[in-house]
Design an enzyme around this catalytic site. Structure first.
Site, PDB file in Angstrom:
ATOM      1  N   HIS A   1      27.208  34.218  38.160  1.00 43.33           N
ATOM      2  CA  HIS A   1      26.205  35.284  38.329  1.00 43.33           C
ATOM      3  C   HIS A   1      26.491  36.471  37.407  1.00 43.33           C
ATOM      4  CE1 HIS A   1      28.510  37.374  41.908  1.00 43.33           C
ATOM      5  NE2 HIS A   1      28.827  37.954  40.776  1.00 43.33           N
TER       6      HIS A   1
ATOM      7  N   ASP B   1      24.156  46.853  40.158  1.00 49.00           N
ATOM      8  CA  ASP B   1      23.759  46.255  41.436  1.00 49.00           C
ATOM      9  C   ASP B   1      24.325  47.066  42.594  1.00 49.00           C
ATOM     10  OD1 ASP B   1      26.425  45.563  41.104  1.00 49.00           O
ATOM     11  OD2 ASP B   1      26.097  43.414  41.081  1.00 49.00           O
TER      12      ASP B   1
ATOM     13  N   ASN C   1      30.468  31.982  40.288  1.00 49.73           N
ATOM     14  CA  ASN C   1      29.387  30.984  40.216  1.00 49.73           C
ATOM     15  C   ASN C   1      28.486  31.244  39.011  1.00 49.73           C
ATOM     16  OD1 ASN C   1      28.115  33.297  40.976  1.00 49.73           O
ATOM     17  ND2 ASN C   1      27.236  32.494  42.874  1.00 49.73           N
TER      18      ASN C   1
END
Ligand code: GLP
Length: 235
Positions: A131, A60, A129
């Site tokens: 991800h 990413d 969270n």
């Protein structure tokens, strides 16, 4: 799914680095993650100094930071991993965010990865969270590499790398869960007590888009590398 447990993050890092060094010396595509979890692994990897025959990719990247910006993931991977390991430039694959519009760069990155036969192995950290990459809650298994909005919780968690919250980018390019699902192997690396609760949800809670990593827990090539602190809530 296979779970490999280690006493602490240093022992975990050594073990992951050793296995990674072997993979890097054969062909195929390997995707690199960033984040604090990966720091000790890459440090241990540099000491092993493997010869890299693999194609290397990234998971990413923030939008709005140049590849020369020290806070970009491209800068991190180039300066702390790829250059010190002397990976030949032709084997390094980064999204072309300097030359293409973000959506076009995301599509081109996915297409290039497919052209190389997809991922043999992807390294993954775990967001607070749940991800993976920047596939934030709400992501689905049908999504490929694309531009996403970064969740507020993630921006706050990564704030320390920037001067203030307002400087943390709001959007990013990420490999999608469908892209990750196609990988032969996924190594999910989780360390520290702060990740214990979310790891328990990922592995033992419901499979749900609200916790994106749970969607990949039945992947046949998933190995979870975990230290005792992060594993403390697992049954
Ligand atoms: C960050 C990165 C992810 C990383 C995760 C965990 O936001 N974009 O690729 O795996 O969150 O980060 P850390 O290891 O610092 O906890």
């Amino acid at each position: 799914m296979k779970i490999k447990r280690f006493q602490d993050s240093a022992t975990l890092a050594q073990a992951v680095a050793r296995e990674l060094a072997t993979r890097l010396s054969s062909t195929g595509s390997i995707g690199f993650a960033t984040g604090r979890t990966m720091d000790p692994i890459y440090e241990a990897l540099l000491e092993l100094a493997p010869r890299v025959s693999a194609q290397v990719w990234m998971l990413d990247e923030y939008l709005g930071l140049s590849a020369e910006d020290q806070r970009s993931y491209r800068y991190y991977l180039q300066t702390r991993v790829f250059k010190p390991l002397q990976v030949p430039p032709a084997q390094i694959h980064l999204p072309q965010l300097e030359v293409l519009a973000p959506e076009a760069a995301a599509l081109a990155y996915e297409v290039e990865l497919q052209r190389f036969g997809g991922l043999r192995l992807q390294l993954l950290g775990l967001g607070l969270n749940g991800h993976l990459g920047l596939n934030e809650p709400g992501s689905t298994l049908s999504e490929r590499t694309r531009i996403v909005k970064i969740a507020e919780k993630t921006r706050v968690s990564n704030q320390s790398f920037f001067g203030s919250l307002s400087e943390v980018p709001t959007h990013a390019l990420t490999l999608g869960l469908a892209t990750l699902n196609d990988a032969q192997e996924l190594w999910l690396i989780v360390s520290g007590a702060a990740k214990a609760e979310i790891l328990q949800e990922v592995l033992e809670g419901p499979v749900t888009s609200r916790v994106p990593a749970s969607l990949l827990r039945d992947h046949p090539g998933l190995i979870v590398f975990v230290d005792e602190a992060a594993a403390s809530r697992l049954r």
